[in-house]
Scaffold this motif. Sequence first.
Motif, mmCIF file in Angstrom:
data_model
loop_
_atom_site.group_PDB
_atom_site.id
_atom_site.type_symbol
_atom_site.label_atom_id
_atom_site.label_comp_id
_atom_site.label_asym_id
_atom_site.label_seq_id
_atom_site.Cartn_x
_atom_site.Cartn_y
_atom_site.Cartn_z
ATOM 1 N N GLN A 128 45.467 20.994 -0.102
ATOM 2 C CA GLN A 128 46.546 20.264 0.551
ATOM 3 C C GLN A 128 47.126 21.064 1.712
ATOM 4 N N ALA A 129 47.337 22.347 1.514
ATOM 5 C CA ALA A 129 47.965 23.163 2.553
ATOM 6 C C ALA A 129 47.141 23.190 3.831
ATOM 7 N N ARG A 130 45.825 23.361 3.716
ATOM 8 C CA ARG A 130 45.010 23.457 4.936
ATOM 9 C C ARG A 130 44.814 22.089 5.587
ATOM 10 N N SER A 131 44.763 21.014 4.792
ATOM 11 C CA SER A 131 44.590 19.694 5.402
ATOM 12 C C SER A 131 45.872 19.221 6.088
ATOM 13 N N VAL A 132 47.026 19.483 5.484
ATOM 14 C CA VAL A 132 48.295 19.111 6.113
ATOM 15 C C VAL A 132 48.513 19.934 7.383
ATOM 16 N N ALA A 133 48.205 21.222 7.323
ATOM 17 C CA ALA A 133 48.355 22.062 8.518
ATOM 18 C C ALA A 133 47.470 21.551 9.648
ATOM 19 N N ALA A 134 46.247 21.144 9.332
ATOM 20 C CA ALA A 134 45.320 20.654 10.356
ATOM 21 C C ALA A 134 45.793 19.332 10.941
ATOM 22 N N ILE A 135 46.265 18.419 10.101
ATOM 23 C CA ILE A 135 46.686 17.106 10.602
ATOM 24 C C ILE A 135 47.908 17.238 11.507
ATOM 25 N N ARG A 136 48.842 18.098 11.121
ATOM 26 C CA ARG A 136 50.042 18.273 11.929
ATOM 27 C C ARG A 136 49.720 18.995 13.247
ATOM 28 N N ARG A 137 48.786 19.926 13.205
ATOM 29 C CA ARG A 137 48.406 20.648 14.423
ATOM 30 C C ARG A 137 47.764 19.703 15.437
#
Length: 233
Positions: free
Chosen positions: A132-141
Amino acid sequence: MATVILVRHGRTTANTAGVLAGRAVGVRLDKTGREQAALMGGRLAVVPLVGVVSSPLERCRQTARFILDSQNLDNQGELPVTALEKGFTECDYGEWQGRTLAELAKEDLWSVVQSHPSAVTFPGGESMAAMQARSVAAIRRHDAAFELQHGSGAVWVAVSHGDIIKSILADALGMHLDLFQRISVGPASVSIIRYGAGRPSVIATNTDSGDLSWLRASPPAQDAPVGGGAGNL
């Protein structure tokens, strides 16, 4: 605020076989999956997209191709921005990858995945919290980059996987990861999020039909309408 359309890949041969594909290579859309992706691409044809960002796995790249083809692009078939994003790739299920769901349901870890996913680390693989942490970070970036480049009316697509999209939606809804199994994300479904300055707004989840031409309208207001507002005009 920009708008991100989250698209899950179409149905695959692994889905129909009841196998947890994970990051295995060679997992492709089946006939139904291609039909689903074509229908979804048709829904998005009326939306002027500024970019498509896909998981590197083949089933997502296939699905992204249907979106690109629907956009009536030039001979290169390229949007202003197209990319592959490792942050959108499937969870690393480790030793669970390639096994049948029926077999995995007998494992003690299965019940933890269902009720307490924040505590799960797949043997030899990734934790669901890290997923979850890496996918949310990627989507927001990516969302911030598209808005910076194209303005608050920008609409873009992220093509990914069921658990990835569920975890992104859970974050946007303010749900603890332990509740994310309450969210359903079907093959070739469309979910929509807008990330505002104060909070995300979840516009739609798990849709497989309906007109999306309203996404061509002017950028939405930052504040939520008290009383619910007039809907999409």
